[in-house]
Motif scaffolding. Sequence first.
Motif, PDB file in Angstrom:
ATOM      1  N   ALA A   1      -6.624  -2.662  -1.683  1.00  0.00           N
ATOM      2  CA  ALA A   1      -5.172  -2.535  -1.552  1.00  0.00           C
ATOM      3  C   ALA A   1      -4.485  -3.819  -1.995  1.00  0.00           C
ATOM      4  O   ALA A   1      -3.440  -3.781  -2.651  1.00  0.00           O
ATOM      5  CB  ALA A   1      -4.796  -2.202  -0.112  1.00  0.00           C
TER       6      ALA A   1
ATOM      7  N   GLY B   1      -1.977  -3.446  -4.978  1.00  0.00           N
ATOM      8  CA  GLY B   1      -0.659  -3.247  -4.386  1.00  0.00           C
ATOM      9  C   GLY B   1       0.477  -3.828  -5.200  1.00  0.00           C
ATOM     10  O   GLY B   1       1.617  -3.361  -5.108  1.00  0.00           O
TER      11      GLY B   1
ATOM     12  N   ARG C   1      -0.092  -5.178   0.400  1.00  0.00           N
ATOM     13  CA  ARG C   1      -1.029  -4.047   0.426  1.00  0.00           C
ATOM     14  C   ARG C   1      -0.316  -2.695   0.442  1.00  0.00           C
ATOM     15  O   ARG C   1      -0.798  -1.729   1.030  1.00  0.00           O
ATOM     16  CB  ARG C   1      -1.972  -4.173   1.625  1.00  0.00           C
ATOM     17  CG  ARG C   1      -2.963  -5.334   1.492  1.00  0.00           C
ATOM     18  CD  ARG C   1      -3.891  -5.417   2.700  1.00  0.00           C
ATOM     19  NE  ARG C   1      -4.972  -6.370   2.468  1.00  0.00           N
ATOM     20  CZ  ARG C   1      -4.878  -7.682   2.689  1.00  0.00           C
ATOM     21  NH1 ARG C   1      -3.726  -8.190   3.135  1.00  0.00           N
ATOM     22  NH2 ARG C   1      -5.898  -8.488   2.467  1.00  0.00           N
ATOM     23  N   CYS C   2       0.855  -2.640  -0.199  1.00  0.00           N
ATOM     24  CA  CYS C   2       1.510  -1.342  -0.360  1.00  0.00           C
ATOM     25  C   CYS C   2       2.403  -1.390  -1.592  1.00  0.00           C
ATOM     26  O   CYS C   2       2.825  -2.469  -2.022  1.00  0.00           O
ATOM     27  CB  CYS C   2       2.315  -0.965   0.878  1.00  0.00           C
ATOM     28  SG  CYS C   2       3.717  -2.032   1.218  1.00  0.00           S
TER      29      CYS C   2
ATOM     30  N   LEU D   1      -2.792   3.499   2.945  1.00  0.00           N
ATOM     31  CA  LEU D   1      -2.284   2.142   3.092  1.00  0.00           C
ATOM     32  C   LEU D   1      -1.287   1.801   1.991  1.00  0.00           C
ATOM     33  O   LEU D   1      -0.244   1.206   2.248  1.00  0.00           O
ATOM     34  CB  LEU D   1      -3.450   1.149   3.065  1.00  0.00           C
ATOM     35  CG  LEU D   1      -3.133  -0.314   3.424  1.00  0.00           C
ATOM     36  CD1 LEU D   1      -2.558  -0.413   4.832  1.00  0.00           C
ATOM     37  CD2 LEU D   1      -4.394  -1.162   3.304  1.00  0.00           C
ATOM     38  N   LEU D   2      -1.574   2.211   0.757  1.00  0.00           N
ATOM     39  CA  LEU D   2      -0.715   1.877  -0.371  1.00  0.00           C
ATOM     40  C   LEU D   2       0.568   2.706  -0.408  1.00  0.00           C
ATOM     41  O   LEU D   2       1.617   2.202  -0.816  1.00  0.00           O
ATOM     42  CB  LEU D   2      -1.471   2.078  -1.690  1.00  0.00           C
ATOM     43  CG  LEU D   2      -2.559   1.064  -2.035  1.00  0.00           C
ATOM     44  CD1 LEU D   2      -3.321   1.501  -3.281  1.00  0.00           C
ATOM     45  CD2 LEU D   2      -1.978  -0.330  -2.235  1.00  0.00           C
TER      46      LEU D   2
END
Length: 463
Positions: A19, A23, A87-88, A76-77
């Motif tokens: 991620a 991300g 991480r998104c 999570l992303l």
Amino acid sequence: MSDNTSPATNDQTQIAMLAKSYGNQIVRRDNKFYDLEHLGTPLSRVDVEMMILNRIREEHPQVKLNKEIFKGLFQLLIDKRHTDIDRCFQVWSGATVCEPGNPNRLIMKRGSVAANTWSVPEYRGLKINAAELGVIEEFFRLFFQNDHDRERVINWLAWCLQNEDQKPSWAPFLFSRGKGTGKSTTCRIFAELFGVQNTVTQNNVAKLTQQFNSTVLTSKLVISEETQIKPGSPQSNAIKTFITDPFVLIERKGMEAERAKQCCCFVFTSNFSPTWMDEGERRYLVVDVNHEGRSGGQRANEFSDLVGRVHRFLDEPANVARLYNALMRRPIPETFNAKALNVADHPTPIMQRLQQTSRQTIVDQLEELLNGRGLVVLPEANVVEFVRTNLNANMNQTKHLMDDLEWQKAKVKWGGKDFARAIWVKPGFWIERGRIHGPDFEPVKVTEYLEANDPATEVEIIT
């Protein structure tokens, strides 16, 4: 020794790592996704998932993908709302910026991100300390015939690299009538130093001045080859603004135009003399790079071999790194100013020649000829022919020339025609009730004046 890490814990570690890796490569807006490398193309969620999975297989082959990693990664992303911005996929504001020196691809501001189009050139990550110009020094000595021209262009290049987050207010214009002089090779040298991914190369200036110009204006280096511009055209004025103004209007297709900061460095090349430049133009350093190594020249074979060595040199990132280090350590003379080009004190030989044939010179000649003939009123058709025949100038320049002389245009009918034609009136004179008036000038009918100076039939003033 056995590994006591549970599979679930290991999966979570892999998810967090992946991620963070991806991300900052994708942004989202209006339920669509955009790859930072192709912001003009919206992607669906399925597109993004396939793209990321393919990148994982290529870039992280050690990761054993399973259902839990796949599901957890995209939750999570994409799905989860959390504050771990690394991480998104962040919400894209629709803005793009070029921030040289900033390694972050996403610039956060008030909850959304702008896309940073600048990325660190790969050669700068090699950790090379050596500094040398190598074969580039030999190439520049042959390419630039004038030592002063060569020093100014190299100082410009060094300043732009040393102050990469700023923009200069003038641009080199490399001109040669002959072909094969190495202009494109010089442009490649520049592009490799700034980073090919941070450079846009275009033929002429069409992409630069078109409506949707965000890709060009959010690059660090803009190279326009085979540049030809009409004098006084909207293109000419737009380019002047782009060269000097750090804030310009940038428009992306499907989005509102925005006034944004730009830090572009411009380089222009042409095989045609830029006679369209105004006298005393301070935005271009015009350098004549014609030399004996050009195609068909006496040293053509020698120069061709040198160009080949330059390209092989640039093919090695380590060589580019050493060249970059040499330019970064180059002392910039106090007399050099990247923000202002003093063409009066230090004109190049070709710029001196251009001044002699500039539009201002043509204006002076036109004024002298008109005054010499004592003309105060003249039909536009006659002005066009006058300019073409006597001054050998482009007839499309007529309006600009007469405007510079402050002559006024009026609409009239004459010669038995039932349509209006343009007529120019000298400053200080005016037409009233069909007569020409002026200081120390006996009023005379326009018809009589034109018949005396240009055989014509009756003239009717349009009121």
